[in-house]
Design a protein around this motif. Sequence first.
Motif, PDB file in Angstrom:
ATOM      1  N   ALA A  37       0.845  -1.193   0.000  1.00  0.00           N
ATOM      2  CA  ALA A  37       0.000   0.000   0.000  1.00  0.00           C
ATOM      3  C   ALA A  37       0.878   1.239   0.000  1.00  0.00           C
ATOM      4  CB  ALA A  37      -0.895   0.001   1.235  1.00  0.00           C
ATOM      5  N   CYS A  38       0.453   2.249  -0.720  1.00  0.00           N
ATOM      6  CA  CYS A  38       1.128   3.542  -0.665  1.00  0.00           C
ATOM      7  C   CYS A  38       0.958   4.089   0.756  1.00  0.00           C
ATOM      8  CB  CYS A  38       0.495   4.488  -1.681  1.00  0.00           C
ATOM      9  SG  CYS A  38       1.103   6.186  -1.568  1.00  0.00           S
ATOM     10  N   ARG A  39       1.980   4.691   1.277  1.00  0.00           N
ATOM     11  CA  ARG A  39       1.897   5.188   2.661  1.00  0.00           C
ATOM     12  C   ARG A  39       0.877   6.309   2.826  1.00  0.00           C
ATOM     13  NH1 ARG A  39       7.574   7.786   1.989  1.00  0.00           N
ATOM     14  NH2 ARG A  39       7.023   9.922   1.481  1.00  0.00           N
ATOM     15  N   HIS A  40       0.373   6.828   1.703  1.00  0.00           N
ATOM     16  CA  HIS A  40      -0.637   7.888   1.763  1.00  0.00           C
ATOM     17  C   HIS A  40      -2.068   7.349   1.772  1.00  0.00           C
ATOM     18  CE1 HIS A  40       2.540  10.791   1.297  1.00  0.00           C
ATOM     19  NE2 HIS A  40       2.936  10.196   0.183  1.00  0.00           N
ATOM     20  N   CYS A  41      -2.229   6.018   1.690  1.00  0.00           N
ATOM     21  CA  CYS A  41      -3.569   5.413   1.729  1.00  0.00           C
ATOM     22  C   CYS A  41      -4.166   5.549   3.120  1.00  0.00           C
ATOM     23  CB  CYS A  41      -3.500   3.927   1.378  1.00  0.00           C
ATOM     24  SG  CYS A  41      -3.347   3.586  -0.354  1.00  0.00           S
ATOM     25  N   THR A  42      -5.447   5.874   3.141  1.00  0.00           N
ATOM     26  CA  THR A  42      -6.189   5.929   4.400  1.00  0.00           C
ATOM     27  C   THR A  42      -7.470   5.118   4.227  1.00  0.00           C
ATOM     28  OG1 THR A  42      -7.560   7.850   3.848  1.00  0.00           O
ATOM     29  CG2 THR A  42      -5.354   8.307   4.746  1.00  0.00           C
ATOM     30  N   GLN A  43      -8.221   4.945   5.276  1.00  0.00           N
ATOM     31  CA  GLN A  43      -9.497   4.237   5.203  1.00  0.00           C
ATOM     32  C   GLN A  43     -10.463   4.931   4.247  1.00  0.00           C
ATOM     33  OE1 GLN A  43      -9.472   1.353   6.218  1.00  0.00           O
ATOM     34  NE2 GLN A  43      -9.853   1.131   8.409  1.00  0.00           N
ATOM     35  N   ALA A  44     -10.316   6.239   4.081  1.00  0.00           N
ATOM     36  CA  ALA A  44     -11.225   7.018   3.236  1.00  0.00           C
ATOM     37  C   ALA A  44     -10.698   7.208   1.815  1.00  0.00           C
ATOM     38  CB  ALA A  44     -11.479   8.382   3.878  1.00  0.00           C
ATOM     39  N   GLY A  45      -9.522   6.674   1.511  1.00  0.00           N
ATOM     40  CA  GLY A  45      -8.944   6.860   0.175  1.00  0.00           C
ATOM     41  C   GLY A  45      -7.556   7.468   0.280  1.00  0.00           C
ATOM     42  N   CYS A  46      -7.186   8.213  -0.744  1.00  0.00           N
ATOM     43  CA  CYS A  46      -5.863   8.823  -0.785  1.00  0.00           C
ATOM     44  C   CYS A  46      -5.804  10.026   0.153  1.00  0.00           C
ATOM     45  CB  CYS A  46      -5.535   9.263  -2.215  1.00  0.00           C
ATOM     46  SG  CYS A  46      -3.937  10.102  -2.371  1.00  0.00           S
ATOM     47  N   GLY A  47      -4.840  10.010   1.047  1.00  0.00           N
ATOM     48  CA  GLY A  47      -4.689  11.094   2.012  1.00  0.00           C
ATOM     49  C   GLY A  47      -4.125  12.376   1.410  1.00  0.00           C
ATOM     50  N   ILE A  48      -3.540  12.291   0.222  1.00  0.00           N
ATOM     51  CA  ILE A  48      -2.985  13.479  -0.439  1.00  0.00           C
ATOM     52  C   ILE A  48      -3.630  13.663  -1.819  1.00  0.00           C
ATOM     53  CG2 ILE A  48      -0.781  13.391   0.798  1.00  0.00           C
ATOM     54  CD1 ILE A  48       0.422  12.211  -1.875  1.00  0.00           C
ATOM     55  N   TYR A  49      -4.895  13.276  -1.945  1.00  0.00           N
ATOM     56  CA  TYR A  49      -5.565  13.254  -3.243  1.00  0.00           C
ATOM     57  C   TYR A  49      -5.423  14.575  -4.002  1.00  0.00           C
ATOM     58  CZ  TYR A  49      -8.990  12.089  -6.793  1.00  0.00           C
ATOM     59  OH  TYR A  49      -9.602  11.834  -7.995  1.00  0.00           O
ATOM     60  N   GLU A  50      -5.614  15.684  -3.336  1.00  0.00           N
ATOM     61  CA  GLU A  50      -5.554  17.000  -4.000  1.00  0.00           C
ATOM     62  C   GLU A  50      -4.150  17.358  -4.465  1.00  0.00           C
ATOM     63  OE1 GLU A  50      -8.216  18.564  -4.991  1.00  0.00           O
ATOM     64  OE2 GLU A  50      -9.428  17.050  -3.997  1.00  0.00           O
ATOM     65  N   THR A  51      -3.125  16.783  -3.837  1.00  0.00           N
ATOM     66  CA  THR A  51      -1.735  17.120  -4.205  1.00  0.00           C
ATOM     67  C   THR A  51      -0.958  15.890  -4.664  1.00  0.00           C
ATOM     68  OG1 THR A  51      -1.010  16.857  -1.911  1.00  0.00           O
ATOM     69  CG2 THR A  51      -1.666  19.088  -2.616  1.00  0.00           C
ATOM     70  N   ARG A  52      -1.651  14.822  -5.041  1.00  0.00           N
ATOM     71  CA  ARG A  52      -0.992  13.582  -5.447  1.00  0.00           C
ATOM     72  C   ARG A  52      -0.105  13.824  -6.678  1.00  0.00           C
ATOM     73  NH1 ARG A  52      -5.997  13.848  -7.409  1.00  0.00           N
ATOM     74  NH2 ARG A  52      -6.542  12.848  -9.399  1.00  0.00           N
ATOM     75  N   PRO A  53       0.928  12.975  -6.855  1.00  0.00           N
ATOM     76  CA  PRO A  53       1.859  13.153  -7.970  1.00  0.00           C
ATOM     77  C   PRO A  53       1.186  12.963  -9.335  1.00  0.00           C
ATOM     78  CG  PRO A  53       2.698  11.557  -6.374  1.00  0.00           C
ATOM     79  CD  PRO A  53       1.299  11.868  -5.983  1.00  0.00           C
ATOM     80  N   PRO A  54       1.807  13.477 -10.403  1.00  0.00           N
ATOM     81  CA  PRO A  54       1.238  13.362 -11.750  1.00  0.00           C
ATOM     82  C   PRO A  54       0.927  11.924 -12.170  1.00  0.00           C
ATOM     83  CG  PRO A  54       3.054  14.924 -11.776  1.00  0.00           C
ATOM     84  CD  PRO A  54       3.024  14.302 -10.404  1.00  0.00           C
TER      85      PRO A  54
END
Length: 195
Positions: A37-54
């Motif tokens: 799992a990506c370390r940015h995964c949370t129970q609700a989805g991507c924890g950095i969704y708005e600033t996720r990489p290209p």
Amino acid sequence: MWDGMTLIPGRDCGGCTVCCVWPTINKPEIQKQSGAACRHCTQAGCGIYETRPPVCRSYFCAWRTVDIFGDDWRPDKSGVLPYIETEGIAENFDLSTGIGLMLVGNPLKIVRQKWFQDFIVTGVMSSVPLFLSLPGPRGHQAATVSLNTEQMVEAIDRGMVKDALEAAIKLLRGWDFQPAVITYSGNDVSSPEEV
């Protein structure tokens, strides 16, 4: 066939993080091992969704882009990560793209479901290049086989699709999974825990 860029209205990832776990990411801006799992995964989805990489911004599974998949095919619900496949398409196909189906849930349970079998029958009989895959162990490449075979067509004709799919699972489970090589370094976001 499918451009892979047009998103189907009303479908969003929501809490689904299947693509944040199973594929290898090997880009200069981010690296991740397959099955981690990506370390940015949370129970609700991507924890950095708005600033996720290209690389994350530009990837969408086929459930988001191909209208032949119903709402119940969302990967975290179906256990299937559908993706557009452009490699390994035999020259005898009119299509240059196909559909890959990575079984990230219980493989035997999935292939025994009527909805999954019906999808395979329709695709194979319509000459859509279909591929079935299983993720390898953490850090390894997936195993993939074509479903557009004479054996599958014969199984469809005899009403034995389930048996043919179970045989494909057996073949995939016996695969010599090769390590997925990550050439970039410096931004590994792989979670240290096993999935």
